[in-house]
Design a protein around this motif. Structure first.
Motif, PDB file in Angstrom:
ATOM      1  N   GLU A 143      -7.040   4.091  -3.740  1.00  0.00           N
ATOM      2  CA  GLU A 143      -5.907   3.368  -3.048  1.00  0.00           C
ATOM      3  C   GLU A 143      -5.035   2.948  -3.918  1.00  0.00           C
ATOM      4  OE1 GLU A 143      -7.236   0.988   0.588  1.00  0.00           O
ATOM      5  OE2 GLU A 143      -9.133   0.603  -0.905  1.00  0.00           O
ATOM      6  N   HIS A 157       0.835  -1.101   0.060  1.00  0.00           N
ATOM      7  CA  HIS A 157       0.135  -0.146  -0.055  1.00  0.00           C
ATOM      8  C   HIS A 157       0.813   1.166  -0.189  1.00  0.00           C
ATOM      9  CE1 HIS A 157      -2.308   3.114   2.190  1.00  0.00           C
ATOM     10  NE2 HIS A 157      -3.094   2.978   1.296  1.00  0.00           N
ATOM     11  N   SER A 205      -3.633   6.447  -0.224  1.00  0.00           N
ATOM     12  CA  SER A 205      -5.005   6.453  -0.404  1.00  0.00           C
ATOM     13  C   SER A 205      -5.380   8.150  -0.411  1.00  0.00           C
ATOM     14  CB  SER A 205      -5.785   5.835   0.798  1.00  0.00           C
ATOM     15  OG  SER A 205      -5.455   4.732   0.984  1.00  0.00           O
TER      16      SER A 205
END
Length: 390
Positions: free
Chosen positions: A317, A303, A306
């Motif tokens: 995201e 990740h 976002s």
């Protein structure tokens, strides 16, 4: 034998997971300010002959009604329509309604594939095996996004695989824009029924070279023409960023984001600190910096960021295996171009999140390498995932 060269490859996979609301739940009182205008693109406006090759318009659709439009001029994404929190189809990519407008634009990178080298190379020079290579200078004293005629300004060969997948291919000749090696490049867009728009990159070379491919989509999660992005909220999974000099070339350091306007480890409004009295914000005229992503899973998808549209409720995201992410807050948008919905490219009405290796890596020995050797296979897939605020 071809090798998988995982460290080099930037991933920009746009993966979209969208909560599609039934039309019966749409709110008829939704403000026009919070949704983008519905624009039907004309295929004729994208049919042109450039350097002896024909351009065209291509549409991908999945079974859920998500729609993405592309042109082979620059292998670029033109629009991406996804439902907002009211179920209204919202075009979250800013762009133009004709090839001519892309050619004439004062900003050449809207939605395009960037290469051979995304971001800046200092003074347009780098050394490989004792040989100095000189690139086109097109950004002050530096080379930016592949030079004066980068991949955004060429016509790619096209193969429509099916109604949900399309492949663009380009052969970049040895010493094009000063880069060594004949480079064969392929970019594949795939719009899945899971509402994922995947962008995969492949490349091979016959001579040692440097490569840093990415995509330069400009986003406004409230929809094209909806105004400023400064009220979007953003979170970036990075403890460090690479500060730059006045020409936006990294100094070579990794500076902590803590106690600076660059700290987005928790959601924060983009515009909250963009005008702070900070040397780096002055150098970039806002946010135009590479973030050193936290990378707990090595070469696995991680990740990166976002973003939430304050009017639309659309959440984006970003996931990547790349070490860096360039956050650009639209600081050089100057109201000189008219988008497909009729709005201007006003100051900070779109932002970019470009997954990448670091800027100027060929001249920064402590940065992750962007060298591609003959026999290696540059291959990657990356993700931008969309959902709706609950």
């Amino acid at each position: 034998m071809k090798l998988h060269f995982k460290l080099l490859v930037p991933i920009l996979c746009l993966s979209m997971l969208i909560s599609c609301t039934n039309s019966s739940t749409k709110n008829p009182q939704v403000s026009d300010e919070s949704i983008s205008k519905s624009v039907v693109l004309s295929q004729k406006e994208f049919q042109k002959s450039i350097d002896g090759k024909n351009t065209d318009l291509y549409i991908l659709k999945n079974k859920n009604g998500v729609e993405a439009a592309f042109t082979n001029y620059g292998a670029r994404i033109i629009s991406l329509k996804v439902p907002n929190q009211h179920g209204v189809q919202t075009d979250i990519i800013v762009g133009f309604s004709s090839v001519d407008q892309y050619i004439q634009s004062t900003e050449p990178y809207f939605g395009s594939t960037i290469g051979r080298y995304g971001n800046r190379i200092a003074k347009g020079k780098f050394i490989l095996d004792g040989t100095t290579y000189s690139l086109s200078i097109n950004n002050g004293v530096n080379s930016l996004h592949g030079g004066k005629k980068g991949f955004q300004d060429v016509v790619w060969d096209t193969k429509q695989i099916n109604e949900q997948s399309i492949a663009f291919s380009y052969f970049s000749k040895d010493m094009e824009e000063g880069y060594p090696g004949n480079l064969k490049v392929k970019v594949i867009y795939n719009l899945t029924d899971a509402n994922e728009l995947k962008i995969s990159y492949e490349a091979t070379t016959d001579k040692k070279t440097v490569v840093n491919l990415t995509n330069h989509a400009f986003f406004n999660l409230n929809g094209e023409g909806s105004g400023t992005i400064l009220n979007h909220q953003i979170q970036i999974n990075a403890n460090f960023y690479t500060p730059v000099d006045s020409t936006l070339i990294p100094t070579g350091k990794h500076e902590p984001v803590a106690d600076t306007p660059f700290d987005f480890r928790k959601f924060s409004i983009i515009g909250k600190r963009v005008a702070d009295d900070h040397e780096q914000l002055k150098n970039g005229k806002g946010y135009d910096h590479n973030y050193v992503l936290n990378n707990p899973n090595g070469n696995q998808l991680n990740h990166a960021a976002s973003v939430e549209g304050d009017k639309s409720g659309i959440i984006m995201e970003v996931f990547t295996i790349e070490p860096g992410l360039q956050f650009y807050s639209g600081n050089f948008m100057q109201s000189k171009n008219t988008f497909k919905g009729g709005s201007k490219d006003d100051f900070r009405t779109a932002f970019c999140l470009e997954t990448q290796h670091f800027p100027d890596s060929p001249n920064q020995p402590t940065f992750p390498s962007t060298v591609l050797n003959p026999g290696m296979f540059y291959n990657t897939t990356s993700v931008y995932k969309f959902s709706i605020k609950k």
